[in-house]
Write a protein that holds these residues in place. Structure first.
Motif, PDB file in Angstrom:
ATOM      1  N   VAL A 204      -4.586  12.276  -5.814  1.00  0.00           N
ATOM      2  CA  VAL A 204      -3.700  12.232  -4.644  1.00  0.00           C
ATOM      3  C   VAL A 204      -3.967  10.984  -3.813  1.00  0.00           C
ATOM      4  O   VAL A 204      -3.040  10.291  -3.376  1.00  0.00           O
ATOM      5  CB  VAL A 204      -3.876  13.511  -3.793  1.00  0.00           C
ATOM      6  CG1 VAL A 204      -3.168  13.371  -2.451  1.00  0.00           C
ATOM      7  CG2 VAL A 204      -3.348  14.724  -4.548  1.00  0.00           C
ATOM      8  N   HIS A 205      -5.250  10.674  -3.606  1.00  0.00           N
ATOM      9  CA  HIS A 205      -5.608   9.505  -2.813  1.00  0.00           C
ATOM     10  C   HIS A 205      -5.149   8.218  -3.478  1.00  0.00           C
ATOM     11  O   HIS A 205      -4.674   7.289  -2.821  1.00  0.00           O
ATOM     12  CB  HIS A 205      -7.122   9.483  -2.606  1.00  0.00           C
ATOM     13  CG  HIS A 205      -7.617   8.317  -1.816  1.00  0.00           C
ATOM     14  ND1 HIS A 205      -8.375   7.318  -2.373  1.00  0.00           N
ATOM     15  CD2 HIS A 205      -7.429   7.974  -0.515  1.00  0.00           C
ATOM     16  CE1 HIS A 205      -8.654   6.417  -1.450  1.00  0.00           C
ATOM     17  NE2 HIS A 205      -8.091   6.791  -0.319  1.00  0.00           N
ATOM     18  N   SER A 208      -0.624   8.761  -3.837  1.00  0.00           N
ATOM     19  CA  SER A 208       0.368   9.203  -2.854  1.00  0.00           C
ATOM     20  C   SER A 208       0.601   8.183  -1.739  1.00  0.00           C
ATOM     21  O   SER A 208      -0.263   7.371  -1.397  1.00  0.00           O
ATOM     22  CB  SER A 208      -0.057  10.535  -2.240  1.00  0.00           C
ATOM     23  OG  SER A 208      -1.268  10.371  -1.526  1.00  0.00           O
ATOM     24  N   ASP A 209       1.802   8.251  -1.177  1.00  0.00           N
ATOM     25  CA  ASP A 209       2.136   7.499   0.030  1.00  0.00           C
ATOM     26  C   ASP A 209       1.977   8.384   1.261  1.00  0.00           C
ATOM     27  O   ASP A 209       1.459   7.955   2.282  1.00  0.00           O
ATOM     28  CB  ASP A 209       3.589   6.997  -0.039  1.00  0.00           C
ATOM     29  CG  ASP A 209       3.823   6.078  -1.221  1.00  0.00           C
ATOM     30  OD1 ASP A 209       3.076   5.098  -1.353  1.00  0.00           O
ATOM     31  OD2 ASP A 209       4.748   6.339  -2.014  1.00  0.00           O
ATOM     32  N   TYR A 210       2.434   9.617   1.119  1.00  0.00           N
ATOM     33  CA  TYR A 210       2.402  10.562   2.235  1.00  0.00           C
ATOM     34  C   TYR A 210       1.842  11.898   1.750  1.00  0.00           C
ATOM     35  O   TYR A 210       2.016  12.274   0.594  1.00  0.00           O
ATOM     36  CB  TYR A 210       3.803  10.771   2.813  1.00  0.00           C
ATOM     37  CG  TYR A 210       4.450   9.497   3.279  1.00  0.00           C
ATOM     38  CD1 TYR A 210       4.116   8.946   4.511  1.00  0.00           C
ATOM     39  CD2 TYR A 210       5.357   8.835   2.473  1.00  0.00           C
ATOM     40  CE1 TYR A 210       4.679   7.757   4.927  1.00  0.00           C
ATOM     41  CE2 TYR A 210       5.930   7.643   2.879  1.00  0.00           C
ATOM     42  CZ  TYR A 210       5.598   7.105   4.116  1.00  0.00           C
ATOM     43  OH  TYR A 210       6.156   5.922   4.523  1.00  0.00           O
ATOM     44  N   ILE A 211       1.186  12.611   2.664  1.00  0.00           N
ATOM     45  CA  ILE A 211       0.529  13.870   2.313  1.00  0.00           C
ATOM     46  C   ILE A 211       0.872  14.939   3.341  1.00  0.00           C
ATOM     47  O   ILE A 211       0.895  14.687   4.543  1.00  0.00           O
ATOM     48  CB  ILE A 211      -1.005  13.692   2.260  1.00  0.00           C
ATOM     49  CG1 ILE A 211      -1.380  12.684   1.166  1.00  0.00           C
ATOM     50  CG2 ILE A 211      -1.709  15.024   2.015  1.00  0.00           C
ATOM     51  CD1 ILE A 211      -2.846  12.319   1.168  1.00  0.00           C
ATOM     52  N   SER A 224       0.341   9.629   6.553  1.00  0.00           N
ATOM     53  CA  SER A 224      -0.013   8.732   5.456  1.00  0.00           C
ATOM     54  C   SER A 224      -1.343   9.172   4.864  1.00  0.00           C
ATOM     55  O   SER A 224      -2.122   9.892   5.495  1.00  0.00           O
ATOM     56  CB  SER A 224      -0.126   7.295   5.956  1.00  0.00           C
ATOM     57  OG  SER A 224      -1.281   7.158   6.783  1.00  0.00           O
ATOM     58  N   LYS A 225      -1.622   8.731   3.651  1.00  0.00           N
ATOM     59  CA  LYS A 225      -2.901   9.126   3.047  1.00  0.00           C
ATOM     60  C   LYS A 225      -4.083   8.579   3.841  1.00  0.00           C
ATOM     61  O   LYS A 225      -5.150   9.185   3.873  1.00  0.00           O
ATOM     62  CB  LYS A 225      -2.966   8.692   1.585  1.00  0.00           C
ATOM     63  CG  LYS A 225      -2.887   7.201   1.340  1.00  0.00           C
ATOM     64  CD  LYS A 225      -2.914   6.948  -0.152  1.00  0.00           C
ATOM     65  CE  LYS A 225      -2.688   5.506  -0.503  1.00  0.00           C
ATOM     66  NZ  LYS A 225      -2.626   5.302  -1.973  1.00  0.00           N
ATOM     67  N   TYR A 226      -3.889   7.439   4.483  1.00  0.00           N
ATOM     68  CA  TYR A 226      -4.958   6.889   5.328  1.00  0.00           C
ATOM     69  C   TYR A 226      -5.247   7.842   6.490  1.00  0.00           C
ATOM     70  O   TYR A 226      -6.409   8.156   6.770  1.00  0.00           O
ATOM     71  CB  TYR A 226      -4.546   5.516   5.857  1.00  0.00           C
ATOM     72  CG  TYR A 226      -5.554   4.923   6.831  1.00  0.00           C
ATOM     73  CD1 TYR A 226      -6.690   4.276   6.357  1.00  0.00           C
ATOM     74  CD2 TYR A 226      -5.378   5.039   8.201  1.00  0.00           C
ATOM     75  CE1 TYR A 226      -7.626   3.752   7.241  1.00  0.00           C
ATOM     76  CE2 TYR A 226      -6.306   4.516   9.092  1.00  0.00           C
ATOM     77  CZ  TYR A 226      -7.426   3.874   8.606  1.00  0.00           C
ATOM     78  OH  TYR A 226      -8.357   3.364   9.485  1.00  0.00           O
ATOM     79  N   PHE A 229      -6.922  11.215   4.842  1.00  0.00           N
ATOM     80  CA  PHE A 229      -8.216  11.160   4.166  1.00  0.00           C
ATOM     81  C   PHE A 229      -9.312  10.471   4.971  1.00  0.00           C
ATOM     82  O   PHE A 229     -10.479  10.516   4.575  1.00  0.00           O
ATOM     83  CB  PHE A 229      -8.075  10.509   2.799  1.00  0.00           C
ATOM     84  CG  PHE A 229      -7.486  11.435   1.761  1.00  0.00           C
ATOM     85  CD1 PHE A 229      -8.040  12.681   1.533  1.00  0.00           C
ATOM     86  CD2 PHE A 229      -6.382  11.053   1.015  1.00  0.00           C
ATOM     87  CE1 PHE A 229      -7.509  13.547   0.579  1.00  0.00           C
ATOM     88  CE2 PHE A 229      -5.843  11.900   0.056  1.00  0.00           C
ATOM     89  CZ  PHE A 229      -6.418  13.149  -0.156  1.00  0.00           C
ATOM     90  N   ASP A 264      -7.906   2.337  -1.761  1.00  0.00           N
ATOM     91  CA  ASP A 264      -7.536   3.497  -2.570  1.00  0.00           C
ATOM     92  C   ASP A 264      -7.619   3.213  -4.064  1.00  0.00           C
ATOM     93  O   ASP A 264      -7.296   4.060  -4.885  1.00  0.00           O
ATOM     94  CB  ASP A 264      -6.133   3.996  -2.221  1.00  0.00           C
ATOM     95  CG  ASP A 264      -5.067   2.939  -2.426  1.00  0.00           C
ATOM     96  OD1 ASP A 264      -5.373   1.873  -2.971  1.00  0.00           O
ATOM     97  OD2 ASP A 264      -3.908   3.186  -2.020  1.00  0.00           O
TER      98      ASP A 264
END
Length: 278
Positions: A204-205, A208-211, A224-226, A229, A264
């Motif tokens: 996923v990290h 992905s762009d969005y979570i 956002s993944k940033y 995570f 990432d």
């Protein structure tokens, strides 16, 4: 195609508790959207509402001009635009040859024979299988090959939205990396909207762009993944593992006082380490 969940609720027959509880969310088009959360949080139920496999008791899902809600009976056109790769290939495969398996949906949507043959071969090629597989029984293949056939059955009819439910289960490293390349290709070259449900936080990290974090039938956080995570308190609260690459970055900062920054991809991280070692 963008996907909007508008206050949907759903309860399985015979259950006393809602599986989806007044959920609203927005999945972005031409992006890789991940849905993560603990077992039992409602992830699989949620994605099955997107193409009308499950109809919410209350609320609606909007997929561009399509609607999934009570009272709508025909989802044929929607399902032509929204393809799903199930968690277990065996749940999806039921034909005796790979050719018939990939061609089944094309027959359902009345593709001409010449179009059908081209779409089948193109889909096989995209997942890394050659035409020798056409006559094989898909259930006799390895787990990784079954997964590739399941993906090819969806790619063949070229939907605008592709949903992957736990796509890396049972895959070896090489097959997993090939799948990552396929998903990136679908987004970057073919501008698909991708939805991934997975417990594999490293996948996923990386992808992905969005979570969206789903917990107890509700979206409790999206971003956002940033944003997701790097919020250690958030991850701890909802029992989500920290991706290994972020754990390593924190360890380097703690032990060596070197701030590598957010990455990432392991190759980018290695370049940072090399630069700092000079």
């Amino acid at each position: 195609m963008e996907i909007i969940f508008d206050n949907i609720k759903f309860t399985y027959e015979g259950s006393n508790e809602e599986t989806i509880k007044g959920l609203s969310a927005h999945l972005k088009k031409n992006s890789i959207n991940a849905i993560i959360g603990e077992n039992g949080s409602g992830k699989t139920t949620l994605i099955q509402t997107i193409n009308g496999l499950i109809i919410p008791d209350i609320g609606e899902i909007r997929i561009d001009d399509f609607r999934v809600k009570k009272g709508i009976k025909d989802y044929k056109d929607l399902r032509f635009n929204v393809g799903m790769v199930f968690q277990l290939p065996e749940e999806q495969i039921f034909n005796l040859t790979v050719e018939d398996e990939i061609g089944y949906t094309l027959d359902y949507y009345n593709y001409r024979q010449d179009e059908k043959e081209k779409h089948i071969l193109d889909a096989l090629k995209m997942v890394g299988l050659n035409k020798d597989y056409l006559s094989k029984n898909p259930l006799s293949l390895s787990q990784g090959e079954k997964r590739k056939v399941a993906i090819a059955t969806v790619l063949a009819f070229n939907p605008k939205v592709i949903i992957f439910d736990e796509p890396t289960i049972g895959l070896d490293y090489k097959t997993k990396e090939n799948l990552i390349k396929i998903i990136r290709l679908l987004k970057n070259r073919f501008h698909k909207t991708i939805i991934i449900v997975s417990h594999d936080v490293d996948l996923v990290h990386k992808l992905s762009d969005y979570i969206c974090i789903l917990s107890n039938g509700k979206i409790v956080k999206s971003g956002s993944k940033y944003e997701i995570f790097t919020d250690s308190n958030l991850l701890k609260k909802y029992h989500i593992k920290v991706p290994k690459i972020i754990e390593f970055e924190k360890l380097v900062l703690e032990k060596k006082k070197i701030k590598l920054g957010y990455r990432d991809d392991i190759n980018d991280l290695l370049k940072d380490i090399y630069r700092n070692a000079k």
